[in-house]
Design a protein around this motif. Structure first.
Motif, mmCIF file in Angstrom:
data_model
loop_
_atom_site.group_PDB
_atom_site.id
_atom_site.type_symbol
_atom_site.label_atom_id
_atom_site.label_comp_id
_atom_site.label_asym_id
_atom_site.label_seq_id
_atom_site.Cartn_x
_atom_site.Cartn_y
_atom_site.Cartn_z
ATOM 1 N N VAL A 85 0.847 -1.196 0.000
ATOM 2 C CA VAL A 85 0.000 0.000 0.000
ATOM 3 C C VAL A 85 0.883 1.247 0.000
ATOM 4 O O VAL A 85 1.747 1.406 0.875
ATOM 5 C CB VAL A 85 -0.920 0.012 1.237
ATOM 6 N N LEU A 108 -3.355 4.717 -2.381
ATOM 7 C CA LEU A 108 -4.376 5.388 -1.560
ATOM 8 C C LEU A 108 -4.750 6.787 -2.049
ATOM 9 O O LEU A 108 -5.823 7.271 -1.776
ATOM 10 C CB LEU A 108 -3.866 5.533 -0.114
ATOM 11 N N THR A 111 -3.214 10.492 2.562
ATOM 12 C CA THR A 111 -3.280 9.913 3.897
ATOM 13 C C THR A 111 -4.419 10.599 4.633
ATOM 14 O O THR A 111 -4.846 11.692 4.243
ATOM 15 C CB THR A 111 -1.971 10.169 4.684
ATOM 16 N N PRO A 120 -10.906 8.940 5.825
ATOM 17 C CA PRO A 120 -10.683 7.628 5.198
ATOM 18 C C PRO A 120 -11.524 7.449 3.933
ATOM 19 O O PRO A 120 -11.091 6.818 2.977
ATOM 20 C CB PRO A 120 -11.131 6.632 6.275
ATOM 21 N N ILE A 125 -9.354 3.289 0.756
ATOM 22 C CA ILE A 125 -9.205 2.303 1.823
ATOM 23 C C ILE A 125 -10.304 1.233 1.785
ATOM 24 O O ILE A 125 -10.041 0.045 1.999
ATOM 25 C CB ILE A 125 -9.168 3.004 3.203
ATOM 26 N N ALA A 129 -9.788 -2.805 1.658
ATOM 27 C CA ALA A 129 -10.395 -3.761 2.587
ATOM 28 C C ALA A 129 -11.147 -4.843 1.820
ATOM 29 O O ALA A 129 -11.079 -6.037 2.154
ATOM 30 C CB ALA A 129 -11.334 -3.025 3.543
ATOM 31 N N LEU A 142 2.329 -2.066 4.429
ATOM 32 C CA LEU A 142 2.059 -0.629 4.411
ATOM 33 C C LEU A 142 3.369 0.120 4.159
ATOM 34 O O LEU A 142 4.287 0.077 4.977
ATOM 35 C CB LEU A 142 1.425 -0.201 5.735
ATOM 36 N N THR A 153 -2.460 6.802 9.356
ATOM 37 C CA THR A 153 -3.181 6.068 8.320
ATOM 38 C C THR A 153 -2.839 4.579 8.377
ATOM 39 O O THR A 153 -3.711 3.724 8.191
ATOM 40 C CB THR A 153 -2.843 6.663 6.937
ATOM 41 N N SER A 154 -1.567 4.277 8.674
ATOM 42 C CA SER A 154 -1.164 2.871 8.806
ATOM 43 C C SER A 154 -1.930 2.197 9.941
ATOM 44 O O SER A 154 -2.437 1.071 9.800
ATOM 45 C CB SER A 154 0.351 2.781 9.065
ATOM 46 N N TYR A 156 -4.829 3.103 11.163
ATOM 47 C CA TYR A 156 -6.231 2.993 10.769
ATOM 48 C C TYR A 156 -6.457 1.768 9.883
ATOM 49 O O TYR A 156 -7.382 0.992 10.084
ATOM 50 C CB TYR A 156 -6.674 4.274 10.037
ATOM 51 N N ILE A 157 -5.566 1.596 8.891
ATOM 52 C CA ILE A 157 -5.719 0.475 7.959
ATOM 53 C C ILE A 157 -5.528 -0.859 8.682
ATOM 54 O O ILE A 157 -6.280 -1.814 8.472
ATOM 55 C CB ILE A 157 -4.733 0.614 6.778
ATOM 56 N N LYS A 160 -8.596 -1.618 10.507
ATOM 57 C CA LYS A 160 -9.681 -1.916 9.564
ATOM 58 C C LYS A 160 -9.552 -3.336 8.983
ATOM 59 O O LYS A 160 -10.554 -3.979 8.676
ATOM 60 C CB LYS A 160 -9.629 -0.883 8.431
#
Lengths: 200, 200
Positions: A85, A108, A111, A120, A125, A129, A142, A153-154, A156-157, A160
């Motif tokens: 990513v 992406l 960010t 997001p 993103i 997912a 990532l 952001t890392s 968050y991903i 997720k």
């Protein structure tokens, strides 16, 4: 009374809209366009036109490409179980140029950055997912920039993707490999101290 | 397998041909073109096209202009008895921006430089001599760059205009006015010593 003819002033203004191009450079570029043969200048104009006409984001990984899926997603020799990513297409290019990565990508286009109004849902993103949930993916790497937005952001991903059970990793960062401690920036050095790991 | 789609690689190559634009900057500009809305990118392409279509050297002073004669040569409020000689259109623009000069111009498009194969016949010097010989001109001001080529070309022009009896002057040079001795470059300082004048 303007010093530049109207069309030259317009061209300077257009160049000046580009990132990192100040007034002086824009003037220099416009003078260059004036000086070169017409066919050379029109080739540049045509190249701009063609890029906007032909290049679209890949429906799978969102990399900018003329083909859809792009030449990476469509390459049967690449490992579809790995997804790297990145924030921007230029990061993908930088990784490709190392010649060491043989998996796929996911771009992406930014960010998460609440201060700039980027949430997001403004990034790709959800599509990431969905790719991870579809099966056949063993690891999501990532490779976001090693800064606060990249960190957030890392995180968050990673959260997720938790329920997909896909392994999520992040590229290492700290002082630049091959560089020297005394030539590292203060922030790189202090971050590398903060992120210290057990010595193997 | 290329990392950039063909049209993007072409655009990067075209940007890279521009002066002062290296590989990294060319990539950044191409990424910018990819990112912005099509209408913005096409406006840049169109601006390039228009400049090449509309702008021509003025038949009198050779300044790049959409009108012929250009807006300076055609301005009845300017003093036609003064001709300021510059190397390039950008020098004319720099002088215009001072707002202190109200005469006409003559653009040479270079300097005499035997090592680069540029002789007097490659510049617009014959046309300058013809303008000076036609009458109505009281002074030719040489505003060429204060370097070896500028010096040599200024000497050549002064000699060439001798028989026209028109006064030929050259703008002053040395350490930059408003700057400081200890912040001047070694070459500016040593040249200003060599070119010293009687104190008024």
């Amino acid at each position: 009374m303007p010093s530049y003819p109207e069309s030259v002033a317009s061209l300077i203004a257009e160049f000046e809209r580009m990132p990192g191009i100040g007034r002086r450079t824009a003037e220099r570029l416009a003078q260059h366009v004036l000086r070169i043969p017409s066919e050379d200048a029109l080739r540049l104009a045509e190249a701009i036109r063609k890029v906007k006409e032909r290049v679209r984001p890949c429906a799978v990984c969102f990399n900018m490409a003329e083909a859809d899926p792009c030449h990476i997603c469509g390459d049967p020799l690449r490992d579809p179980s790995l997804i790297c990513v990145v924030e921007q297409p230029k990061d993908l290019v930088a990784i490709e140029e190392t010649g060491t990565y043989r998996g796929l990508y996911h771009v992406l286009y930014g960010t998460i950055s609440p201060l700039d109004g980027v949430g997001p849902e403004d990034l790709t993103i959800d599509a990431l997912a969905a790719r991870a949930a579809k099966g056949g993916v063993s690891e999501v790497i990532l490779a976001l920039n090693p800064d606060i937005e990249g960190d957030g952001t890392s995180l968050y991903i990673a959260k997720k993707l938790e329920k997909t059970r896909v392994k999520v990793t992040r590229i290492s960062s700290g002082v630049a490999r091959g560089s020297a401690i005394d030539r590292s920036s203060k922030s790189a050095l202090s971050e590398s101290l903060r992120l210290r790991k057990p010595s193997a």
